[in-house]
Design an enzyme around this catalytic site. Structure first.
Site, PDB file in Angstrom:
ATOM      1  N   ASP A  79       0.791  -1.228   0.000  1.00  0.00           N
ATOM      2  CA  ASP A  79       0.000   0.000   0.000  1.00  0.00           C
ATOM      3  C   ASP A  79       0.823   1.276   0.000  1.00  0.00           C
ATOM      4  O   ASP A  79       1.619   1.524   0.896  1.00  0.00           O
ATOM      5  CB  ASP A  79      -0.930  -0.006   1.213  1.00  0.00           C
ATOM      6  CG  ASP A  79      -1.902  -1.165   1.140  1.00  0.00           C
ATOM      7  OD1 ASP A  79      -2.502  -1.343   0.070  1.00  0.00           O
ATOM      8  OD2 ASP A  79      -2.015  -1.909   2.123  1.00  0.00           O
ATOM      9  N   GLY A 118      11.882   0.462   4.668  1.00  0.00           N
ATOM     10  CA  GLY A 118      12.932   0.437   3.660  1.00  0.00           C
ATOM     11  C   GLY A 118      12.780   1.619   2.709  1.00  0.00           C
ATOM     12  O   GLY A 118      12.027   2.562   2.995  1.00  0.00           O
ATOM     13  N   ASP A 144      18.128  -5.923   3.369  1.00  0.00           N
ATOM     14  CA  ASP A 144      18.917  -5.694   2.149  1.00  0.00           C
ATOM     15  C   ASP A 144      20.083  -4.708   2.337  1.00  0.00           C
ATOM     16  O   ASP A 144      20.971  -4.646   1.495  1.00  0.00           O
ATOM     17  CB  ASP A 144      18.009  -5.158   1.027  1.00  0.00           C
ATOM     18  CG  ASP A 144      16.817  -6.061   0.757  1.00  0.00           C
ATOM     19  OD1 ASP A 144      16.915  -7.270   1.037  1.00  0.00           O
ATOM     20  OD2 ASP A 144      15.791  -5.552   0.268  1.00  0.00           O
ATOM     21  N   MET A 186      18.676 -13.250  -0.554  1.00  0.00           N
ATOM     22  CA  MET A 186      17.881 -12.060  -0.896  1.00  0.00           C
ATOM     23  C   MET A 186      18.773 -10.828  -1.021  1.00  0.00           C
ATOM     24  O   MET A 186      19.996 -10.923  -0.971  1.00  0.00           O
ATOM     25  CB  MET A 186      16.802 -11.856   0.162  1.00  0.00           C
ATOM     26  CG  MET A 186      15.637 -12.802   0.023  1.00  0.00           C
ATOM     27  SD  MET A 186      14.363 -12.399   1.236  1.00  0.00           S
ATOM     28  CE  MET A 186      12.973 -13.317   0.576  1.00  0.00           C
ATOM     29  N   GLY A 187      18.134  -9.668  -1.134  1.00  0.00           N
ATOM     30  CA  GLY A 187      18.901  -8.428  -1.231  1.00  0.00           C
ATOM     31  C   GLY A 187      18.395  -7.484  -2.303  1.00  0.00           C
ATOM     32  O   GLY A 187      18.936  -6.411  -2.512  1.00  0.00           O
ATOM     33  N   ARG A 188      17.377  -7.961  -3.065  1.00  0.00           N
ATOM     34  CA  ARG A 188      16.844  -7.193  -4.198  1.00  0.00           C
ATOM     35  C   ARG A 188      17.968  -6.763  -5.139  1.00  0.00           C
ATOM     36  O   ARG A 188      18.752  -7.572  -5.550  1.00  0.00           O
ATOM     37  CB  ARG A 188      16.031  -5.996  -3.702  1.00  0.00           C
ATOM     38  CG  ARG A 188      14.676  -6.406  -3.173  1.00  0.00           C
ATOM     39  CD  ARG A 188      13.716  -5.267  -3.195  1.00  0.00           C
ATOM     40  NE  ARG A 188      14.307  -4.105  -2.545  1.00  0.00           N
ATOM     41  CZ  ARG A 188      13.807  -2.902  -2.587  1.00  0.00           C
ATOM     42  NH1 ARG A 188      12.697  -2.693  -3.249  1.00  0.00           N
ATOM     43  NH2 ARG A 188      14.386  -1.899  -1.975  1.00  0.00           N
ATOM     44  N   GLU A 239      19.908 -12.660  -5.298  1.00  0.00           N
ATOM     45  CA  GLU A 239      18.718 -12.841  -6.143  1.00  0.00           C
ATOM     46  C   GLU A 239      18.679 -11.850  -7.305  1.00  0.00           C
ATOM     47  O   GLU A 239      18.052 -12.109  -8.325  1.00  0.00           O
ATOM     48  CB  GLU A 239      17.441 -12.713  -5.301  1.00  0.00           C
ATOM     49  CG  GLU A 239      17.272 -11.350  -4.654  1.00  0.00           C
ATOM     50  CD  GLU A 239      16.000 -11.199  -3.820  1.00  0.00           C
ATOM     51  OE1 GLU A 239      15.167 -12.124  -3.808  1.00  0.00           O
ATOM     52  OE2 GLU A 239      15.848 -10.141  -3.179  1.00  0.00           O
ATOM     53  N   ARG A 292      14.599 -13.466   6.882  1.00  0.00           N
ATOM     54  CA  ARG A 292      13.833 -12.349   7.452  1.00  0.00           C
ATOM     55  C   ARG A 292      13.173 -12.685   8.780  1.00  0.00           C
ATOM     56  O   ARG A 292      12.805 -11.791   9.533  1.00  0.00           O
ATOM     57  CB  ARG A 292      12.732 -11.959   6.460  1.00  0.00           C
ATOM     58  CG  ARG A 292      13.073 -10.773   5.661  1.00  0.00           C
ATOM     59  CD  ARG A 292      12.194 -10.547   4.487  1.00  0.00           C
ATOM     60  NE  ARG A 292      10.777 -10.551   4.710  1.00  0.00           N
ATOM     61  CZ  ARG A 292       9.904 -10.299   3.738  1.00  0.00           C
ATOM     62  NH1 ARG A 292      10.347 -10.018   2.528  1.00  0.00           N
ATOM     63  NH2 ARG A 292       8.624 -10.310   3.963  1.00  0.00           N
TER      64      ARG A 292
HETATM   65  O1  F6P Z   1      13.287  -6.068   0.892  1.00  0.00           O
HETATM   66  C1  F6P Z   1      13.277  -7.235   1.649  1.00  0.00           C
HETATM   67  C2  F6P Z   1      12.996  -8.437   0.778  1.00  0.00           C
HETATM   68  O2  F6P Z   1      13.036  -9.591   1.587  1.00  0.00           O
HETATM   69  C3  F6P Z   1      13.930  -8.583  -0.401  1.00  0.00           C
HETATM   70  O3  F6P Z   1      15.195  -9.084  -0.037  1.00  0.00           O
HETATM   71  C4  F6P Z   1      13.110  -9.487  -1.297  1.00  0.00           C
HETATM   72  O4  F6P Z   1      13.503  -9.328  -2.636  1.00  0.00           O
HETATM   73  C5  F6P Z   1      11.718  -8.979  -1.076  1.00  0.00           C
HETATM   74  O5  F6P Z   1      11.707  -8.344   0.193  1.00  0.00           O
HETATM   75  C6  F6P Z   1      10.653 -10.044  -1.113  1.00  0.00           C
HETATM   76  O6  F6P Z   1       9.407  -9.445  -1.042  1.00  0.00           O
HETATM   77  P1  F6P Z   1       8.064 -10.234  -0.670  1.00  0.00           P
HETATM   78  O7  F6P Z   1       7.982 -10.292   0.822  1.00  0.00           O
HETATM   79  O8  F6P Z   1       6.964  -9.398  -1.231  1.00  0.00           O
HETATM   80  O9  F6P Z   1       8.131 -11.582  -1.293  1.00  0.00           O
END
Ligand code: F6P
Length: 365
Positions: A79, A118, A144, A186-188, A239, A292
């Protein structure tokens, strides 16, 4: 600290959850309560700000939250009050809900909002400050570690510890089976988690978004190790890693999210390609949400508590439109507009990358 009740503040957590959120909420709220202020938690991030989901925080409901992962307030990474998805006649439409936000802040008599999130959440907070005159104090959250203006976000240390443990565990099974083990973390669009857990765990190759990789070069590293008598290898893949001239791996598109792309699949691609080239059996593990979840490390509990207390202190001083940041081991306020203006990548001339190269880690270039 006893006396007349002073101002009222609100605390919100937005974006993906991460370890340390509750410690920030606790640090901020306890400090404000101790100065006779009233504090509301906004439930489910900006969704709660739009729909008026406010929950008064007190010593009782803050008790015991320090070591807990997740967020007691709930969160969402969908949101955006300036561009909120609403279903109308079976169709998805996006509406500007800023009036509702302002009405709710007025209804609860909120002096200022502590915006814990974030880059997306901080950018929304920065826009609320810029365009609507809301008083906002940001706290940089994310596993991240990609927020501009701070050397460290809370949640990152816990994610790295988790990922490093995974690298350690993969070592023993890789060695036993003479395999290549690929770990996707992860890490975007930033390679911080991969870089830290890869170096700390002793990976042989680390592929990060900042350095597009050449799979032949990674294969060469594995073959060289085999020639040197090491029959197994560990490859950590962020990723967001992509091959030279190639594209990022997307696992899904979340249409009603303000950042619709979700990354995933980079690790499997690397494993498949490496197996084809080297002929060595490769397996991929995607660590995912384990990075996470759960309890924050001691470092993250400290950092989160410091961010929370410092954000409350800024509120008590009346210093707004700032984000708390870590610089040279001190918590200092920086301009929220800068913090919410993009994301922070691993610099190519980083000492960390040099450190990795010096000990023979391949970055696939
Ligand atoms: O920004 C934190 C994160 O865990 C990233 O590392 C990952 O790409 C993304 O969020 C995943 O998002 P979602 O919770 O929507 O799957």
């Amino acid at each position: 600290m006893m006396g007349k009740e002073q101002k009222t503040f609100a605390v919100l957590t937005g974006g993906g959850d991460c370890p340390g959120l509750n410690a920030v909420i606790r640090g901020a709220a306890k400090t404000l309560l101790n100065h006779n202020c009233k504090v509301y938690g906004v439930l489910d991030g900006f969704n709660g700000l739009v729909h008026g989901k406010f929950w008064e925080l007190n010593y009782a409901n803050l008790s015991g939250v320090l070591p807990r992962g997740g967020t007691i307030l709930g969160t969402t990474n969908r949101d955006n009050p300036f561009h909120m998805a609403v279903q109308k006649d079976g169709k998805l439409e996006f509406c500007d809900m800023r009036d509702k936000v302002l009405a709710n802040l007025q209804k609860y008599n909120i002096e200022a909002l502590i915006d814990i999130g974030g880059d997306g959440t901080l950018a929304i907070g920065a826009k609320l400050a810029r365009e609507c005159g809301v008083k906002v104090v940001g706290c940089p959250k994310t596993i991240d570690n990609d927020i501009i203006g701070t050397e460290r976000t809370f949640g990152f240390d816990t994610a790295v510890a988790m990922a490093m443990d995974a690298v350690d565990r993969l070592h023993t099974t890789a060695e036993s089976h003479h395999r290549v083990m690929v770990l996707e973390v992860m890490g975007r669009y930033a390679g911080w988690i991969a870089l830290y857990c890869g170096i700390a765990g002793g990976a042989d190759a680390i592929l990060i978004p900042e350095i597009p990789y050449n799979i032949e070069s990674v294969a060469q590293k594995i073959n060289q190790r085999r020639a040197d008598g090491k029959q197994f290898s560990i490859v950590v893949v962020a990723e967001g890693a992509k091959p030279v001239g190639g594209t990022i791996s997307v696992s899904r598109v979340v249409k009603d999210s303000f950042e619709p792309l979700r990354l995933g699949g980079a690790g499997n691609k690397v494993a498949e390609d490496l197996e084809k080239i080297t002929g060595v059996e490769c397996r991929c593990t995607v660590l995912g949400y384990l990075q996470r979840g759960g309890s924050p490390t001691a470092f993250d509990r400290m950092l989160s508590t410091r961010y929370g207390v410092a954000a409350a202190e800024a509120c008590l001083r009346g210093e707004y439109n700032v984000m708390m940041s870590l610089q040279n081991d001190k918590i200092v306020p920086v301009d929220l507009q800068i913090a919410g203006s993009g994301s922070r990548n691993v610099p190519l001339d980083s000492e960390l990358i040099r450190t990795g190269r010096q000990i023979g880690i391949s970055f696939g270039d």
